[in-house]
Design a protein around this motif. Structure first.
Motif, PDB file in Angstrom:
ATOM      1  N   ASP A  22     -30.344  19.863  49.877  1.00 25.56           N
ATOM      2  CA  ASP A  22     -29.804  19.334  48.616  1.00 25.56           C
ATOM      3  C   ASP A  22     -28.565  20.078  48.142  1.00 25.56           C
ATOM      4  N   ILE A  23     -28.176  21.112  48.867  1.00 27.08           N
ATOM      5  CA  ILE A  23     -27.084  21.948  48.343  1.00 27.08           C
ATOM      6  C   ILE A  23     -25.721  21.317  48.632  1.00 27.08           C
ATOM      7  N   SER A  24     -24.940  21.138  47.579  1.00 33.93           N
ATOM      8  CA  SER A  24     -23.565  20.667  47.771  1.00 33.93           C
ATOM      9  C   SER A  24     -22.670  21.543  46.897  1.00 33.93           C
ATOM     10  N   ILE A  25     -21.567  21.983  47.479  1.00 34.03           N
ATOM     11  CA  ILE A  25     -20.662  22.897  46.757  1.00 34.03           C
ATOM     12  C   ILE A  25     -19.264  22.298  46.801  1.00 34.03           C
ATOM     13  N   VAL A  26     -18.544  22.389  45.667  1.00 33.66           N
ATOM     14  CA  VAL A  26     -17.141  21.941  45.654  1.00 33.66           C
ATOM     15  C   VAL A  26     -16.267  23.143  45.332  1.00 33.66           C
ATOM     16  N   LEU A  27     -15.227  23.318  46.135  1.00 30.67           N
ATOM     17  CA  LEU A  27     -14.228  24.362  45.887  1.00 30.67           C
ATOM     18  C   LEU A  27     -13.044  23.708  45.180  1.00 30.67           C
ATOM     19  N   VAL A  28     -12.748  24.174  43.974  1.00 30.25           N
ATOM     20  CA  VAL A  28     -11.606  23.643  43.202  1.00 30.25           C
ATOM     21  C   VAL A  28     -10.527  24.728  43.177  1.00 30.25           C
ATOM     22  N   PRO A  29      -9.429  24.528  43.940  1.00 32.32           N
ATOM     23  CA  PRO A  29      -8.391  25.557  44.001  1.00 32.32           C
ATOM     24  C   PRO A  29      -7.470  25.495  42.786  1.00 32.32           C
ATOM     25  N   SER A  81     -24.235  21.062  43.365  1.00 30.71           N
ATOM     26  CA  SER A  81     -25.121  22.174  42.979  1.00 30.71           C
ATOM     27  C   SER A  81     -24.297  23.320  42.402  1.00 30.71           C
ATOM     28  N   ALA A  82     -23.089  23.512  42.953  1.00 31.30           N
ATOM     29  CA  ALA A  82     -22.258  24.622  42.464  1.00 31.30           C
ATOM     30  C   ALA A  82     -20.790  24.253  42.552  1.00 31.30           C
ATOM     31  N   ILE A  83     -20.014  24.827  41.637  1.00 37.01           N
ATOM     32  CA  ILE A  83     -18.556  24.691  41.663  1.00 37.01           C
ATOM     33  C   ILE A  83     -17.986  26.095  41.852  1.00 37.01           C
ATOM     34  N   VAL A  84     -17.158  26.224  42.882  1.00 35.49           N
ATOM     35  CA  VAL A  84     -16.464  27.494  43.134  1.00 35.49           C
ATOM     36  C   VAL A  84     -15.011  27.212  42.780  1.00 35.49           C
ATOM     37  N   ILE A  85     -14.497  27.837  41.737  1.00 39.31           N
ATOM     38  CA  ILE A  85     -13.210  27.407  41.184  1.00 39.31           C
ATOM     39  C   ILE A  85     -12.261  28.569  40.916  1.00 39.31           C
ATOM     40  N   ALA A  86     -10.950  28.299  41.115  1.00 37.62           N
ATOM     41  CA  ALA A  86      -9.901  29.222  40.675  1.00 37.62           C
ATOM     42  C   ALA A  86      -9.346  28.645  39.374  1.00 37.62           C
ATOM     43  N   PRO A  87      -9.856  29.084  38.220  1.00 36.27           N
ATOM     44  CA  PRO A  87      -9.401  28.509  36.947  1.00 36.27           C
ATOM     45  C   PRO A  87      -7.935  28.856  36.678  1.00 36.27           C
ATOM     46  N   ARG A  98     -18.003  25.375  30.809  1.00 36.96           N
ATOM     47  CA  ARG A  98     -19.297  25.429  30.105  1.00 36.96           C
ATOM     48  C   ARG A  98     -20.032  24.087  30.271  1.00 36.96           C
ATOM     49  N   ARG A  99     -19.254  22.980  30.249  1.00 33.89           N
ATOM     50  CA  ARG A  99     -19.884  21.654  30.439  1.00 33.89           C
ATOM     51  C   ARG A  99     -20.621  21.608  31.786  1.00 33.89           C
ATOM     52  N   ALA A 100     -20.032  22.218  32.812  1.00 33.46           N
ATOM     53  CA  ALA A 100     -20.691  22.241  34.127  1.00 33.46           C
ATOM     54  C   ALA A 100     -21.994  23.027  34.035  1.00 33.46           C
ATOM     55  N   THR A 101     -21.928  24.206  33.448  1.00 31.10           N
ATOM     56  CA  THR A 101     -23.125  25.063  33.346  1.00 31.10           C
ATOM     57  C   THR A 101     -24.224  24.359  32.563  1.00 31.10           C
ATOM     58  N   GLU A 102     -23.822  23.687  31.473  1.00 34.84           N
ATOM     59  CA  GLU A 102     -24.833  23.005  30.647  1.00 34.84           C
ATOM     60  C   GLU A 102     -25.540  21.902  31.426  1.00 34.84           C
ATOM     61  N   GLN A 103     -24.876  21.382  32.446  1.00 31.97           N
ATOM     62  CA  GLN A 103     -25.526  20.338  33.256  1.00 31.97           C
ATOM     63  C   GLN A 103     -26.251  20.930  34.473  1.00 31.97           C
ATOM     64  N   GLY A 104     -26.422  22.242  34.479  1.00 32.99           N
ATOM     65  CA  GLY A 104     -27.188  22.877  35.553  1.00 32.99           C
ATOM     66  C   GLY A 104     -26.387  23.138  36.817  1.00 32.99           C
ATOM     67  N   ILE A 105     -25.053  23.034  36.725  1.00 29.59           N
ATOM     68  CA  ILE A 105     -24.216  23.301  37.903  1.00 29.59           C
ATOM     69  C   ILE A 105     -23.803  24.771  37.855  1.00 29.59           C
ATOM     70  N   ALA A 106     -24.072  25.500  38.926  1.00 30.98           N
ATOM     71  CA  ALA A 106     -23.712  26.927  38.946  1.00 30.98           C
ATOM     72  C   ALA A 106     -22.199  27.068  39.089  1.00 30.98           C
ATOM     73  N   VAL A 107     -21.620  28.028  38.389  1.00 30.70           N
ATOM     74  CA  VAL A 107     -20.171  28.251  38.459  1.00 30.70           C
ATOM     75  C   VAL A 107     -19.888  29.652  38.996  1.00 30.70           C
TER      76      VAL A 107
END
Ligand code: T6T
Length: 320
Positions: A22-29, A81-87, A98-107
């Motif tokens: 079930d694990i899916s991760i998105v990298l946002v550069p 499941s998680a967002i790995v991001i360079a803000p 914070r919206r991501a975290t509130e929906q249970g997505i790990a940041v």
């Protein structure tokens, strides 16, 4: 029975333990077309392959919160499941993340941070990401100033070519550069920073404008890839090769070419593949119930015309 109790206990302790499938991760550069983030994605994909999971790469075409936030919102809507991001901004990305975290997505943040970058300590508005994986950017700025100060024999006028205020990485590089200059080279005057909005042509024109005001300009610190590339091109157009020392942060092939022609004196290569690799590994560790460190520091490789062909150095040139 014991196993069942242990499973229930571990679920309640770790909350979001996920099954591997079930694990899916998105990298946002910060942006998709920058060799730094392209190389980061290679490391992220290497981790994905090692773990047998899928990591998507989804970002904007410019390093800009106005463009990055809608991309992030679209990623959140897919419920990974998680967002790995360079803000791209220390404050403007706090609420969207914070919206991501509130929906249970790990940041997890990579390269840049939000707020003050100190996570999971109960302090500040933006301490909710699980971990920050990056270069030590203050130390990198200090390395640039040390090299510049020594090259100039402790005298002369220099400036920092930078992107815009509000970006953790480039702000910290400038901070480290100025601290080192103050402490070790008090006779070097550091002129006003020139902000280029991550545009190399702007950085090149600014070099020429500063030179017109300050004909004895002796050095420029390019605080990221486009700032350094542009500053070196400006030195070239002004016919000042050899008269102005350029220290570059980042090491794409274009900067390596400038090292070889002498337009750039030293490049501080970050290890973006390492950042991407550990970004994904950390998100995965968290999702599968491990505790993770709030900060992981990655390394630098200093590249000069003298060592650029050594395999142990050349492996850190960014991929396009
Ligand atoms: O220097 C890198 C990155 O570390 C910074 O946050 C933004 O600029 C780069 O991507 C280089 O263009």
């Amino acid at each position: 029975m014991k196993k069942l109790i242990a499973a229930i206990l571990s679920l309640s302790m770790y909350g979001s333990v996920q099954a591997q499938d079930d694990i899916s991760i998105v990298l946002v550069p910060g942006l998709t077309t920058d060799a730094f983030y392209i190389t980061m994605n290679k490391g992220a994909q290497a981790a994905a392959e090692a773990l047998g999971i899928k990591v998507d790469f989804q970002g904007a075409e410019d390093f800009n919160p106005t463009l990055q936030i809608p991309v992030l919102d679209a990623v959140i809507a897919r419920q990974p499941s998680a967002i790995v991001i360079a803000p791209t901004d220390t404050t403007q990305l706090i609420e969207p993340l914070r919206r991501a975290t509130e929906q249970g997505i790990a940041v997890v943040t990579v390269d840049t941070f939000i707020d003050d970058g100190a996570y999971q300590n109960g302090a500040g508005d933006g301490d909710f990401p699980m971990s920050y994986i990056a270069s030590d950017n203050v130390a990198g700025g200090r390395m640039a100033a040390a090299a510049m100060g020594e090259a100039l024999g402790g005298k002369g006028a220099v400036y920092v070519s930078n992107v815009r205020p509000g970006i953790s990485t480039t702000d910290q590089r400038e901070e480290g550069f100025k601290l080192e200059m103050q402490e070790r080279f008090p006779d070097i005057s550091v002129l006003d920073t020139q902000y280029n909005e991550n545009d190399a042509s702007t950085a090149a024109s600014q070099l020429q404008a500063v030179l017109a005001r300050e004909p004895n300009l002796a050095g420029v610190f390019g605080a990221n890839l486009f700032s350094a590339l542009g500053a070196a091109n400006g030195v070239d157009s002004a016919d000042k090769l050899g008269d102005i020392t350029v220290i570059a942060f980042d090491a794409p092939q274009s900067i390596v070419d400038q090292l070889k022609t002498g337009l750039v004196d030293m490049a501080i290569a970050q290890h973006p593949a390492e950042i991407g690799y550990y970004g994904v590994m950390t998100a995965y560790a968290h999702l599968t119930g491990q505790s993770v460190p709030p900060l992981i520091g990655t390394g630098f490789t200093v590249i000069t015309a003298d060592n650029v062909d050594e395999p142990e150095v050349a492996r850190f040139i960014y991929s396009d």
